[in-house]
Write a protein that holds these residues in place. Structure first.
Motif: not given
Length: 348
Positions: A154-168, A337-345
């Motif tokens: 949880i402190a350093s290693s999170i990988t996105e497997l999938g996400s929404t392509v339009d509306d959340a 601030a980074n409005p588009a910060l990816p979850v991996s960071v």
């Protein structure tokens, strides 16, 4: 090792300040969680207005912090480190929180940690259910995000497997609530109406579930449109709109897709623990169907209590505590601030 961590959240329309104690064994204890929401100021617009949110954060930040310290029985001088949401989120709203965190850190002479809002939604579960087993699967469902995550640390290693392509999912709830004449935000009123409706009354589509679709991605725009078209057709016929049935059928479609994909991901990856978090995690049908399907699949399900699911300072303080415990380096005082910060960071 720092003991008292202050967390500041301002990514959208909630101003949150949380205080936690980091114990020597790595356990994180919640001491205070205070939130000021500007949702009522946005309701008449049917969604969050960024400038209104930013101004509300400026007005609420210090009073919210004062309440948190009073609740915890602590003084500012007791703080050993400060964590703040540095992204993703609304640019102006994030900057209010980051600026406040810098001011507190500089005045107190304590380290500052810019952390990821999305990771915070997962980390908050540790305040209720203890340390996360690794790896675990995270299903993050909120107004702006719908993501499947693999958490190895949880402190350093999170990988996105999938996400929404339009509306959340949360956005779809708001838009469907609007066409049904229900108040904003749409999640709670749709959930309430659905309890009196028939989830099988209307066969709404399940987006991104075809054999050629990305198996861990989501799409709720088509579902939202299908609901609107169904209502328009009923109105043209002069029929009364069965609000409860529409709400129940829509909600069933959302929960069905979310839980089916999450369970499939866990089984394919050999992961036996799932965490559902984010504002939509408080939805009764989502948590209920997830519990049924996880039990059938032999997966342990963890869902934080509703107060912890929505945006709050406690989740940022909790994530900050885990980052501190892992020995991650603090941020510099020129943090932006980074409005588009990816979850991996997770922190930077």
């Amino acid at each position: 090792m720092p003991k008292i961590i202050m967390g500041i959240e301002s990514s959208c329309d909630e101003t949150g300040v949380g205080l936690v104690r980091l114990h020597d064994d790595g356990a994180v204890e919640l001491l205070a969680d205070e939130v000021a929401s500007s949702v009522d100021q946005h309701a008449r617009f049917g969604g969050v207005v960024p400038e209104i949110a930013s101004r509300a954060h400026m007005e609420a930040m210090v009073p919210t912090a004062d309440r948190a310290f009073e609740k915890a029985g602590l003084k500012l001088s007791d703080v050993d480190a400060i964590a703040v949401t540095a992204g993703p989120g609304l640019s102006g709203a994030l900057l209010v929180g980051v600026s406040a965190a810098k001011a507190y850190a500089a005045a107190l002479g304590v380290p500052l940690y810019g952390v990821n809002h999305l990771a915070g939604h997962i980390a908050v579960d540790t305040l209720q259910h203890g340390p996360l087993p690794t790896p675990c699967l995270g299903l993050l469902v909120s107004g702006g995000h719908t993501q499947l995550l693999r958490i190895d640390d949880i402190a350093s290693s999170i990988t996105e497997l999938g996400s929404t392509v339009d509306d959340a999912a949360g956005e779809a709830y708001d838009k469907v609530a609007r066409v049904l004449g229900l108040p904003y935000p749409g999640g709670p009123p749709i959930d309430k109406a659905a309890k009196e409706g028939d989830p099988k009354a209307i066969a709404f589509p399940r987006g991104m579930t075809g054999p050629r679709d990305a198996k861990f991605d989501f799409s709720f725009s088509g579902l939202k449109t299908a609901v609107a078209r169904w209502i328009e057709a009923a109105e043209r016929r002069g029929d009364d709109i069965p609000v409860n049935d529409v709400a129940a059928s829509f909600q069933e479609a959302v929960a069905d897709v979310l839980t089916a994909k999450a369970v499939k991901a866990a089984k394919e990856l050999g992961i036996d623990t799932m965490v559902i978090s984010g504002g939509v995690a408080a939805n009764s049908r989502l948590s209920g169907l997830a519990a049924e399907r996880c039990e059938a699949a032999g997966i342990t399900l963890r869902v934080p209590r509703p107060r912890l699911c929505t945006d709050n300072g406690a989740m940022i303080a909790a994530l900050g505590a885990h980052v501190v415990a892992a020995g991650r380096p603090p941020s510099s005082l020129d943090l932006s601030a980074n409005p588009a910060l990816p979850v991996s960071v997770v922190s930077f």
